[in-house]
Design a protein around this motif. Structure first.
Motif: not given
Length: 443
Positions: A170-171, A218-225, A288-291, A324-326
């Motif tokens: 998240l930037f 990207y942000i969805y996967q963070a919520l899912l995790t 303000l934010f940029f996933p 994070a996804a990496a």
């Protein structure tokens, strides 16, 4: 972390092509290439003075990075010459299985579909080289390049080595945050939502969201995790038996994305917004934010300077390392038909050296391994490296859900998130569509 030295400029637009959605096709798939005859060579780390000429193949977006690695390697091994060839990034994925399976395959090649490559006996098992050189990479960096005797990804023998890492996170625009009275990055998803509401109430775009190309994942996967746990998400991605996407957590995460969209937290044109346009707008101070991914670090740092921040995606509770996804920038393997496997393995070993790790950082990527973090004076990249260092220790990284199958990105992720955001699909229907594509391909 030490901050010093000099970071070289990265052409973010080019790298975005190779490192963002090109990843979506790096998962298991199929290949119709015919089996080839492997060239056996006794494993040895002693190359002597014999002259070797190796061929390397990769995607064009990584040419600058690869060229620097090759130059440094050749200085260490003056008896080895590497000639590299590159495919356009939009075709390297589909060409990968064919190139690796060919009778005249390069000695070192980007592995784009490890499932079909191993199943077709087109890749060299690296276990003996790992033992000979004493490779000790974190499991999180090698898990998706291991395949067991039953052909399942996630454990077993090693078939590829990453050259660096690209990760999501998240930037955030610290300058906008200060104007809103926000003095620190959100420590939880709840705090993130509070900050977005504060931005919306003040007439500031809460979150830059490029939904045209599947960036919402990207942000969805963070919520899912957060909801399902790292192992459940990773096991589904690597096609472990008995796993499913159709879970309460997956639906809950979809409901959250839909709620944010309905609340006006995303741009009005989010469905038509691609990654490069979103990057430009964020660099211009919008949002303000940029996933997004670490591959944008150089561009954002140049545009916003000390006003740019980065964090791993926050968890549900304060104090966690986040998630994070990496995945590898490039995962290099040795095709079975290579005639110079020992020399090729020396290059894979070099990728793990301090020198190669510094080259990765100089090109804007977290390095492989878990040693001392290389130096950089790019303050934003330094934040990325710090967050990745913590994630390596916690192990709370997964591959990309886009990588679960070869067709997942184009056939399910992109249309699925568009339909979720515009209301064409309910959160449950969105989840069903992802699992349906998954079952269609793995069957």
């Amino acid at each position: 972390m030490k901050i010093g030295g000099k970071i070289k400029s990265v052409a973010a637009g080019v790298l975005a092509v190779s490192c963002v959605f090109a990843f979506a096709a790096c998962g298991p798939g199929s290949s119709n290439a015919a089996n080839t005859t492997a060239n056996d060579e006794p494993v040895s780390t002693d190359l002597g003075d014999q002259k070797y000429e190796l061929r390397l193949w990769d995607g064009a977006g990584l040419k600058t990075f690869d060229d620097q690695l090759i130059t440094a390697f050749q200085k260490k091994y003056p008896n080895i010459t590497i000639k590299a060839t590159y495919d356009p990034d939009n075709t390297s994925q589909q060409n990968g299985p064919r190139i690796i399976a060919s009778a005249d395959a390069p000695d070192i090649a980007r592995v784009t579909d490890i499932n079909s490559a191993v199943r077709g006996h087109h890749l060299t098992n690296l276990d003996n080289y790992s033992d000979a050189y004493g490779w000790k990479l974190p499991d999180s960096q090698t898990e998706v390049y291991r395949v067991d005797a039953q052909g399942k990804i996630g454990s077993g023998s090693l078939y590829a080595i990453p050259d660096g890492v690209s990760m999501t996170g998240l930037f955030w625009n610290k300058n906008l945050a200060k104007k809103l009275g926000i003095d620190k990055a959100p420590a939880t998803m709840g705090e993130l939502e509070q900050d977005m509401k504060k931005a919306k109430d003040a007439g500031v775009l809460p979150m830059m969201m490029p939904a045209k190309e599947g960036g919402t994942s990207y942000i969805y996967q963070a919520l899912l995790t957060n909801y399902e746990g790292r192992d459940a998400v990773q096991n589904w991605i690597i096609q472990k038996d008995g796993t499913t996407f159709n879970t309460k957590g997956a639906v809950k995460a979809a409901e959250q994305i839909k709620s944010w969209a309905d609340s006006g937290y995303f741009p009005k044109d989010t469905l038509a917004l691609d990654g490069s346009t979103a990057l430009g707008r964020f660099c211009d101070g919008e949002g303000l934010f940029f996933p997004a991914g670490s591959w944008y670090t150089d561009s954002i740092n140049k545009a916003l300077g000390d006003g740019a921040g980065w964090i791993a995606f926050p968890g549900e509770k304060s104090g966690s390392s986040g998630s994070a996804a990496a995945n590898a920038v490039t995962a290099f393997g040795i095709p079975a038909t290579s005639k110079n496997k020992n020399a090729a393995a020396a290059f894979l070993n070099f990728l793990q050296s301090d020198e190669a790790r510094q080259i990765a950082v100089d090109n804007g990527y977290p390095p492989i391994g878990d040693g001392a973090v290389p130096e950089t004076d790019n303050q934003l990249l330094a934040q990325v490296l710090t967050s990745y260092e913590a994630l390596v220790k916690s192990g709370n990284t997964t591959d990309y859900i886009n990588n679960a199958t070869a067709g997942m990105q184009a056939s399910a992720i992109i249309p699925g998130f568009q339909s979720l955001i515009d209301g064409t699909k309910t959160p449950q229907q969105f989840v069903d569509s992802i699992q349906s594509q998954y079952e269609k391909e793995i069957s």
